[in-house]
Design a protein around this motif. Structure first.
Motif, short mmCIF file in Angstrom:
data_model
loop_
_atom_site.label_atom_id
_atom_site.label_comp_id
_atom_site.label_asym_id
_atom_site.label_seq_id
_atom_site.Cartn_x
_atom_site.Cartn_y
_atom_site.Cartn_z
N MET A 18 2.82 11.24 -1.78
CA MET A 18 2.49 10.21 -0.80
C MET A 18 2.69 10.79 0.59
N LEU A 55 1.46 1.92 -7.87
CA LEU A 55 0.52 2.84 -7.24
C LEU A 55 1.09 4.26 -7.21
N ARG A 56 2.37 4.37 -6.95
CA ARG A 56 2.99 5.69 -6.96
C ARG A 56 2.96 6.28 -8.37
N PHE A 109 0.69 5.85 -10.67
CA PHE A 109 -0.64 6.33 -11.01
C PHE A 109 -1.05 7.55 -10.18
N ARG A 110 -0.36 7.80 -9.08
CA ARG A 110 -0.66 9.01 -8.31
C ARG A 110 -0.12 10.26 -9.00
N ASN A 128 4.38 0.49 -3.24
CA ASN A 128 4.30 -0.13 -4.55
C ASN A 128 4.54 0.90 -5.66
N THR A 159 -2.90 -6.26 -14.71
CA THR A 159 -2.32 -6.77 -13.47
C THR A 159 -0.98 -7.44 -13.74
N ALA A 169 0.81 -1.22 0.00
CA ALA A 169 0.00 0.00 0.00
C ALA A 169 0.84 1.27 0.00
#
Length: 297
Positions: free
Chosen positions: A181, A172-173, A175-176, A169, A295, A166
């Motif tokens: 963060m 994920l970073r 797509f931010r 990753n 994925t 969470a």
């Protein structure tokens, strides 16, 4: 001068893969055979005696990073006599490194070819087994301190992996985008939050949630319920309950077709209604397959 003994085949492959990884991260599939051989410190002919082609080498490199082997090697090197928090910090450092390195390799090599359903299921099963192996190794490092915990060692291993994913990753970073963060991905930060929570005074003054009881109940339910394949959802048509095929539904459909004027008197063109499921089905499959491909990639 005595000649050095040759490495076992598996060790030789691993040595070459670790040596060529920086070149592939930089050049991707455009890395030349000469560049790869120079990085590995071998002749090009030797490189292709170990790997039959560049594509085989690329596939082996991906497997080395997404598989459990390299992570297990690193976890096994953690000193079991370290204090508990330091052991967990080393585990987090290894898991973050695995995630980051895997992302770099996959990003450099580009998207894989579109897998068929059989390959996708095989890949999923393989990755689940790799995750189980890592969880078992981490659980083993935690077990000597089990009496300090309100959760089981296995639960803490799951929490550890979940928090690492969470917070750190790379996908994920990615797509931010420019959104920062707020939580640090430093291993010490993750372990501190995991062991001490978010309260200034995290010492319990009353009995808290029964984590061990919740785990035991989850295991009992899992033992009673047959395992279901989540991929089977993709083969169900829209509106079909999970696990029920289109062929298993028709009792209700046939009864409606026998008395259309009673059940649906307003339908002057039933053939249009019958075609609707066929129109939505390709979109359903396409979105499911796209999500699975994303994925993997």
């Amino acid at each position: 001068m005595a000649r050095a003994a040759a490495l076992p085949a598996d060790e030789r492959r691993a040595q070459i893969l670790d040596a060529v990884a920086p070149v592939i991260k930089q050049h991707g599939r455009q890395a030349s055979t000469r560049q790869l051989a120079e990085a590995a410190g071998v002749a090009e002919g030797t490189l292709f005696r170990v790997f039959s082609s560049k594509e085989e080498l690329f596939g082996a490199l991906v497997e080395r990073y997404i598989g459990a082997g390299l992570t297990l090697e690193r976890v096994d090197q953690i000193d079991p006599t370290l204090p508990f928090a330091e052991r967990l910090t080393e585990v987090v450092r290894i898991l973050i490194g695995r995630s980051s390195e895997t992302f770099e390799i996959l990003h450099a090599l580009g998207p894989p070819k579109e897998p068929d359903a059989k390959d996708r299921i095989a890949f999923r099963d393989h990755m689940l087994e790799q995750a189980r192996q890592i969880d078992r190794a981490v659980t083993g490092l935690i077990e000597p301190d089990a009496k300090q915990l309100v959760v089981s060692p296995a639960q803490l291993a799951e929490l550890l992996g979940g928090m690492v994913f969470a917070v750190s990753n790379p996908m994920l970073r990615h797509f931010r985008g420019s959104q920062p963060m707020r939580l640090s991905d430093e291993p010490e930060s993750i372990v501190d939050l995991l062991l001490h929570g978010c309260l200034v005074d995290s010492t319990r003054t009353a009995e808290g949630f029964d984590h061990l009881g919740a785990e035991a109940e989850a295991l009992r339910k899992a033992a009673r319920s047959p395992a279901t394949d989540p991929c089977s959802v993709a083969t169900s048509s829209p509106g079909t309950p999970q696990g029920q095929s289109r062929q298993e539904q028709p009792d209700q459909d046939h009864s409606e077709q026998h008395h259309p004027e009673q059940d649906h008197p307003e339908q002057d063109h039933p053939e249009q209604d019958q075609s609707e499921p066929d129109q939505s089905e390709p979109d359903h499959r396409s979105s499911t397959e796209s999500a699975a491909a994303a994925t993997v990639n």
